[in-house]
Design a protein around this motif. Structure first.
Motif, PDB file in Angstrom:
ATOM      1  N   MET A 160       0.818  -1.181   0.000  1.00 53.29           N
ATOM      2  CA  MET A 160       0.000   0.000   0.000  1.00 53.29           C
ATOM      3  C   MET A 160       0.871   1.258   0.000  1.00 53.29           C
ATOM      4  SD  MET A 160      -3.053   1.091   2.558  1.00 53.29           S
ATOM      5  CE  MET A 160      -2.229   1.874   3.875  1.00 53.29           C
ATOM      6  N   LEU A 161       1.913   1.274   0.823  1.00 56.12           N
ATOM      7  CA  LEU A 161       2.788   2.439   0.893  1.00 56.12           C
ATOM      8  C   LEU A 161       3.522   2.663  -0.423  1.00 56.12           C
ATOM      9  CD1 LEU A 161       4.206   1.928   4.491  1.00 56.12           C
ATOM     10  CD2 LEU A 161       2.529   3.636   3.746  1.00 56.12           C
ATOM     11  N   GLU A 162       3.920   1.597  -1.090  1.00 55.40           N
ATOM     12  CA  GLU A 162       4.605   1.734  -2.377  1.00 55.40           C
ATOM     13  C   GLU A 162       3.679   2.314  -3.436  1.00 55.40           C
ATOM     14  OE1 GLU A 162       6.179  -2.111  -3.258  1.00 55.40           O
ATOM     15  OE2 GLU A 162       7.689  -1.981  -1.688  1.00 55.40           O
ATOM     16  N   ARG A 163       2.395   1.928  -3.421  1.00 62.37           N
ATOM     17  CA  ARG A 163       1.440   2.474  -4.395  1.00 62.37           C
ATOM     18  C   ARG A 163       1.191   3.955  -4.138  1.00 62.37           C
ATOM     19  NH1 ARG A 163      -0.748  -2.655  -3.587  1.00 62.37           N
ATOM     20  NH2 ARG A 163      -2.170  -1.898  -1.984  1.00 62.37           N
ATOM     21  N   LEU A 164       1.204   4.368  -2.892  1.00 64.28           N
ATOM     22  CA  LEU A 164       0.985   5.771  -2.564  1.00 64.28           C
ATOM     23  C   LEU A 164       2.192   6.633  -2.927  1.00 64.28           C
ATOM     24  CD1 LEU A 164      -0.696   5.439   0.941  1.00 64.28           C
ATOM     25  CD2 LEU A 164      -1.782   6.276  -1.137  1.00 64.28           C
ATOM     26  N   ALA A 165       3.376   6.094  -2.767  1.00 64.06           N
ATOM     27  CA  ALA A 165       4.603   6.875  -2.908  1.00 64.06           C
ATOM     28  C   ALA A 165       4.838   7.410  -4.323  1.00 64.06           C
ATOM     29  CB  ALA A 165       5.795   6.039  -2.468  1.00 64.06           C
ATOM     30  N   ASN A 166       4.182   6.902  -5.320  1.00 68.51           N
ATOM     31  CA  ASN A 166       4.437   7.325  -6.694  1.00 68.51           C
ATOM     32  C   ASN A 166       3.527   8.452  -7.162  1.00 68.51           C
ATOM     33  OD1 ASN A 166       6.488   5.419  -7.070  1.00 68.51           O
ATOM     34  ND2 ASN A 166       4.979   3.831  -7.462  1.00 68.51           N
ATOM     35  N   HIS A 167       2.877   9.151  -6.254  1.00 74.50           N
ATOM     36  CA  HIS A 167       1.928  10.191  -6.639  1.00 74.50           C
ATOM     37  C   HIS A 167       2.300  11.529  -6.012  1.00 74.50           C
ATOM     38  CE1 HIS A 167      -0.633   7.249  -8.566  1.00 74.50           C
ATOM     39  NE2 HIS A 167      -0.351   6.458  -7.537  1.00 74.50           N
ATOM     40  N   SER A 168       1.843  12.611  -6.652  1.00 72.18           N
ATOM     41  CA  SER A 168       2.215  13.959  -6.222  1.00 72.18           C
ATOM     42  C   SER A 168       1.213  14.608  -5.278  1.00 72.18           C
ATOM     43  CB  SER A 168       2.387  14.862  -7.453  1.00 72.18           C
ATOM     44  OG  SER A 168       3.388  14.347  -8.292  1.00 72.18           O
ATOM     45  N   PHE A 169      -0.063  14.235  -5.378  1.00 73.74           N
ATOM     46  CA  PHE A 169      -1.101  14.858  -4.562  1.00 73.74           C
ATOM     47  C   PHE A 169      -1.920  13.802  -3.837  1.00 73.74           C
ATOM     48  CE2 PHE A 169      -0.089  18.023  -7.725  1.00 73.74           C
ATOM     49  CZ  PHE A 169       0.012  19.175  -6.965  1.00 73.74           C
ATOM     50  N   PHE A 170      -2.323  14.152  -2.601  1.00 72.65           N
ATOM     51  CA  PHE A 170      -3.045  13.212  -1.758  1.00 72.65           C
ATOM     52  C   PHE A 170      -4.200  13.909  -1.039  1.00 72.65           C
ATOM     53  CE2 PHE A 170       1.432  12.145  -1.848  1.00 72.65           C
ATOM     54  CZ  PHE A 170       1.419  10.808  -2.217  1.00 72.65           C
ATOM     55  N   CYS A 171      -5.212  13.120  -0.736  1.00 72.92           N
ATOM     56  CA  CYS A 171      -6.278  13.525   0.174  1.00 72.92           C
ATOM     57  C   CYS A 171      -6.376  12.417   1.214  1.00 72.92           C
ATOM     58  CB  CYS A 171      -7.621  13.664  -0.551  1.00 72.92           C
ATOM     59  SG  CYS A 171      -7.625  14.934  -1.810  1.00 72.92           S
ATOM     60  N   PHE A 172      -6.275  12.787   2.477  1.00 70.72           N
ATOM     61  CA  PHE A 172      -6.348  11.819   3.561  1.00 70.72           C
ATOM     62  C   PHE A 172      -7.683  12.011   4.275  1.00 70.72           C
ATOM     63  CE2 PHE A 172      -1.808  12.653   2.866  1.00 70.72           C
ATOM     64  CZ  PHE A 172      -1.403  11.374   2.529  1.00 70.72           C
ATOM     65  N   LEU A 173      -8.538  11.010   4.203  1.00 68.60           N
ATOM     66  CA  LEU A 173      -9.894  11.088   4.742  1.00 68.60           C
ATOM     67  C   LEU A 173     -10.026  10.187   5.958  1.00 68.60           C
ATOM     68  CD1 LEU A 173     -11.759  10.767   1.323  1.00 68.60           C
ATOM     69  CD2 LEU A 173     -10.899  12.836   2.423  1.00 68.60           C
ATOM     70  N   ASP A 174     -10.762  10.659   6.943  1.00 64.76           N
ATOM     71  CA  ASP A 174     -10.935   9.917   8.182  1.00 64.76           C
ATOM     72  C   ASP A 174     -12.422   9.683   8.416  1.00 64.76           C
ATOM     73  OD1 ASP A 174     -10.309   8.735  10.648  1.00 64.76           O
ATOM     74  OD2 ASP A 174     -10.535  10.640  11.696  1.00 64.76           O
ATOM     75  N   GLY A 175     -12.819   8.421   8.515  1.00 63.25           N
ATOM     76  CA  GLY A 175     -14.211   8.075   8.754  1.00 63.25           C
ATOM     77  C   GLY A 175     -14.635   8.398  10.178  1.00 63.25           C
ATOM     78  N   TYR A 176     -15.919   8.590  10.362  1.00 61.30           N
ATOM     79  CA  TYR A 176     -16.459   8.968  11.666  1.00 61.30           C
ATOM     80  C   TYR A 176     -17.417   7.890  12.157  1.00 61.30           C
ATOM     81  CZ  TYR A 176     -18.686  11.753  15.294  1.00 61.30           C
ATOM     82  OH  TYR A 176     -19.157  12.199  16.491  1.00 61.30           O
ATOM     83  N   SER A 177     -17.063   7.221  13.258  1.00 65.46           N
ATOM     84  CA  SER A 177     -17.910   6.207  13.907  1.00 65.46           C
ATOM     85  C   SER A 177     -18.393   5.134  12.936  1.00 65.46           C
ATOM     86  CB  SER A 177     -19.112   6.870  14.590  1.00 65.46           C
ATOM     87  OG  SER A 177     -18.689   7.733  15.596  1.00 65.46           O
ATOM     88  N   TRP A 178     -17.504   4.631  12.127  1.00 60.84           N
ATOM     89  CA  TRP A 178     -17.925   3.697  11.079  1.00 60.84           C
ATOM     90  C   TRP A 178     -18.351   2.345  11.608  1.00 60.84           C
ATOM     91  CZ3 TRP A 178     -15.467   4.313   5.694  1.00 60.84           C
ATOM     92  CH2 TRP A 178     -15.664   5.615   5.267  1.00 60.84           C
ATOM     93  N   TYR A 179     -17.868   1.968  12.756  1.00 57.72           N
ATOM     94  CA  TYR A 179     -18.312   0.699  13.326  1.00 57.72           C
ATOM     95  C   TYR A 179     -19.817   0.721  13.531  1.00 57.72           C
ATOM     96  CZ  TYR A 179     -13.567  -0.809  14.259  1.00 57.72           C
ATOM     97  OH  TYR A 179     -12.275  -1.217  14.118  1.00 57.72           O
ATOM     98  N   HIS A 180     -20.329   1.880  13.903  1.00 54.89           N
ATOM     99  CA  HIS A 180     -21.754   2.002  14.210  1.00 54.89           C
ATOM    100  C   HIS A 180     -22.631   2.040  12.964  1.00 54.89           C
ATOM    101  CE1 HIS A 180     -20.612   2.446  18.328  1.00 54.89           C
ATOM    102  NE2 HIS A 180     -19.817   3.443  18.015  1.00 54.89           N
ATOM    103  N   HIS A 181     -22.037   2.063  11.776  1.00 54.42           N
ATOM    104  CA  HIS A 181     -22.799   2.004  10.533  1.00 54.42           C
ATOM    105  C   HIS A 181     -23.163   0.567  10.159  1.00 54.42           C
ATOM    106  CE1 HIS A 181     -22.493   6.200   9.599  1.00 54.42           C
ATOM    107  NE2 HIS A 181     -21.178   6.176   9.595  1.00 54.42           N
ATOM    108  N   ILE A 182     -22.507  -0.394  10.769  1.00 51.17           N
ATOM    109  CA  ILE A 182     -22.704  -1.800  10.411  1.00 51.17           C
ATOM    110  C   ILE A 182     -23.729  -2.418  11.353  1.00 51.17           C
ATOM    111  CG2 ILE A 182     -21.586  -4.039  10.136  1.00 51.17           C
ATOM    112  CD1 ILE A 182     -18.948  -2.501   9.696  1.00 51.17           C
ATOM    113  N   SER A 183     -24.845  -2.856  10.793  1.00 53.20           N
ATOM    114  CA  SER A 183     -25.900  -3.494  11.594  1.00 53.20           C
ATOM    115  C   SER A 183     -25.523  -4.926  11.939  1.00 53.20           C
ATOM    116  CB  SER A 183     -27.212  -3.508  10.817  1.00 53.20           C
ATOM    117  OG  SER A 183     -27.639  -2.205  10.557  1.00 53.20           O
TER     118      SER A 183
END
Length: 130
Positions: free
Chosen positions: A1-24
């Motif tokens: 995963m880190l190797e695939r990310l390293a070859n790019h110039s721009f990134f967006c880092f997104l953080d989910g909110y309380s995702w465990y509670h989305h799963i019934s």
């Protein structure tokens, strides 16, 4: 995963909110997630972080939602997402696709901890950049 990310110039880092509670939890399985406290016995209706297989269940769920995008325009680890692109415009297009999927699936982001269109960032304790 880190190797695939390293070859790019721009990134967006997104953080989910309380995702465990989305799963019934299926009603037949709720008894398996029962806990007792001084006020009575209760069973979870939604996934709790404290359950034994919760992290693996969350990862499988996220992989199934974003399967067609992973390793192409984004990477996912639990509730942390990295969207990438070689150019600013390309990264912006990829972010748009990912956010549309978020909207379709009624997922929520923790906007305070998200980073958009940056040239480097931290992923799993490693600094990634071009």
């Amino acid at each position: 995963m880190l190797e695939r990310l390293a070859n790019h110039s721009f990134f967006c880092f997104l953080d989910g909110y309380s995702w465990y509670h989305h799963i019934s939890i299926h009603p037949e399985d709720q008894s398996k997630a029962t806990f007792t406290c001084p006020y009575g016995t209760y069973a979870y209706r939604r996934m709790s972080f404290a359950l034994c297989n919760a992290p693996a269940s969350l990862q499988r769920c996220m992989m199934s939602i974003f399967l067609d995008m992973i390793e192409d325009i984004m990477e996912v680890f639990m509730d942390d997402f990295s969207v990438y692109g070689n150019t600013f415009g390309h990264c912006l297009q990829n972010l748009n696709k990912v956010l549309q999927r978020y909207q379709e699936k009624d997922l929520v982001l923790n906007w305070e901890t998200c980073h958009f269109m940056v040239c480097e960032g931290m992923v799993l304790g490693h600094r990634v950049s071009k």
